[in-house]
Design an enzyme around this catalytic site. Structure first.
Site, PDB file in Angstrom:
ATOM      1  N   ASP A  26       0.862  -1.177   0.000  1.00 24.99           N
ATOM      2  CA  ASP A  26       0.000   0.000   0.000  1.00 24.99           C
ATOM      3  C   ASP A  26       0.906   1.237   0.000  1.00 24.99           C
ATOM      4  OD1 ASP A  26      -2.293   1.639   0.461  1.00 24.99           O
ATOM      5  OD2 ASP A  26      -1.740   1.723   2.565  1.00 24.99           O
ATOM      6  N   ASP A  28      -0.296   5.232   0.574  1.00 20.85           N
ATOM      7  CA  ASP A  28      -0.598   6.247   1.615  1.00 20.85           C
ATOM      8  C   ASP A  28      -0.562   5.595   2.990  1.00 20.85           C
ATOM      9  OD1 ASP A  28      -3.127   7.857  -0.442  1.00 20.85           O
ATOM     10  OD2 ASP A  28      -0.991   8.246  -0.248  1.00 20.85           O
TER      11      ASP A  28
HETATM   12  O1  LIG Z   1      -8.738   7.917  -1.360  1.00 20.71           O
HETATM   13  C1  LIG Z   1      -8.275   8.037  -0.204  1.00 20.71           C
HETATM   14  O2  LIG Z   1      -8.993   8.238   0.763  1.00 20.71           O
HETATM   15  C2  LIG Z   1      -6.781   7.920  -0.002  1.00 20.71           C
HETATM   16  O3  LIG Z   1      -6.191   7.847  -1.242  1.00 20.71           O
HETATM   17  C3  LIG Z   1      -6.418   6.735   0.818  1.00 20.71           C
HETATM   18  O4  LIG Z   1      -5.354   7.133   1.595  1.00 20.71           O
HETATM   19  C4  LIG Z   1      -6.060   5.459   0.055  1.00 20.71           C
HETATM   20  O5  LIG Z   1      -4.707   5.365  -0.328  1.00 20.71           O
HETATM   21  P1  LIG Z   1      -3.828   3.999  -0.031  1.00 20.71           P
HETATM   22  O6  LIG Z   1      -3.624   3.971   1.473  1.00 20.71           O
HETATM   23  O7  LIG Z   1      -4.624   2.815  -0.518  1.00 20.71           O
HETATM   24  O8  LIG Z   1      -2.535   4.227  -0.797  1.00 20.71           O
HETATM   25 MG   LIG Z   2      -2.887   3.305   3.090  1.00 20.79          MG
END
Ligand SMILES: O=C(O)[C@H](O)[C@H](O)COP(=O)(O)O
Ligand SMILES: [Mg+2]
Length: 296
Positions: A26, A28
């Protein structure tokens, strides 16, 4: 209930990494928060590459296309390759093209950012909504457009009343207009704060429309796994999903039949899964993905 295994020291890190050939990472809250790279991430990824591990970057963030994400990786000095990157914008475009077989004569209204528009364009799918980014609301702008066959909603730093009103109007007036959400993340981790996520933006349309979306594309859902599977044959026994959110990343791993490692640098805290009645429990957990850099 099986207890999650905490990775605490170098020998834990080494034996964990030796168990797997492929890591789904992942972004973020694991690699970075906004544009702030989490300490030790570059070294951890370099170590995994040096050990011959396959790395796939699997993000629910639909703001960027794979190409734009590659630019972000480069800007943040993290080694990555475009075919390793899977975002919910790509999973959405893949689903619309290959599963829904979205009709050529129709177009998609986007509440979201360039990632969605760019990935739809790559699949030859017509779209609109971008010009509404800075629009001040004028009632005359809410007009019918029978060509809109779907509304898709993702993270949108420029969301405004015009976009929400148009999305609702198309969904209510165009028969068979489908409603897709790129991902359902309620929040979005930045270095010093937690911001509303795509799921919280979509919630305003869901509330007004009075029904749930027809599909959610990103983790933990099947469209994201299908998008990966069409490119890489995963050996489930030797694959692990590493994420910061239980209900998307860990659940995605559970749904996919692969192992899961939760990190505590993003949304999830240890108290969320260490209790006996926790609904979602990772196989492993550690403070930060950056801690693997101690092996470097
Ligand atoms: O759309 C969102 O709320 C954000 O992009 C969320 O942080 C998802 O990002 P990931 O952790 O899957 O990279
Ligand atoms: Mg994430």
């Amino acid at each position: 209930m099986t207890k999650p295994i905490k990775l605490c020291n170098i020998s834990d890190y080494q034996s964990f990494i030796d168990k797997f050939d492929t890591f789904l990472l992942d972004c973020d809250g694991v690699l970075w928060k906004g544009n702030d790279v989490i300490p030790g991430v570059q070294e951890s990824l370099s170590y995994m590459r040096k050990k011959g591990k396959k790395l796939l970057f699997v993000t629910n963030n639909s703001a960027k296309s794979r190409a734009n994400y590659l630019e972000k990786f480069k800007k943040l000095n993290i080694e990555a390759y475009e075919d390793e990157i899977f975002g919910s914008s790509y999973a959405s475009a893949y689903y619309l093209k290959n599963v829904l077989k979205f009709p050529k004569e129709k177009k998609i209204y986007i509440v979201g950012e360039s990632g969605i528009a760019d990935e739809l364009a790559l699949e030859g799918i017509r779209h609109c909504g971008f010009s509404d980014n800075m629009q001040t609301f004028k009632s005359d702008d809410i007009v019918s457009d029978p060509e809109v066959g779907a509304v898709i909603c993702g993270i949108d730093h420029y969301v405004n009343y015009t976009k929400l009103a148009k999305a609702l109007h198309y969904l209510k007036t165009n028969s068979d207009c489908i409603f897709l959400v790129t991902n359902d993340d309620a929040t979005y981790p930045f270095k010093d704060y937690i911001a509303p996520g795509a799921g919280s933006i979509a919630a305003s349309i869901i509330k007004a429309l009075g029904r749930e979306p027809d599909g959610i594309m990103g983790k933990p859902n099947k469209p994201m796994m299908d998008c990966i599977a069409q490119k890489f044959k995963l050996n489930n026994e030797r694959t692990c999903m590493i994420g910061d959110r239980l209900e998307t990343d860990v659940q995605f791993g559970i749904n996919g039949g692969i192992s899961t490692l939760a990190v505590l640098t993003g949304i999830t805290a240890e108290k969320d899964f260490i209790v006996n009645d926790a609904p979602i429990v990772p196989d492993y957990y550690m403070s930060s993905f950056g801690d693997f850099s101690k092996l470097f």
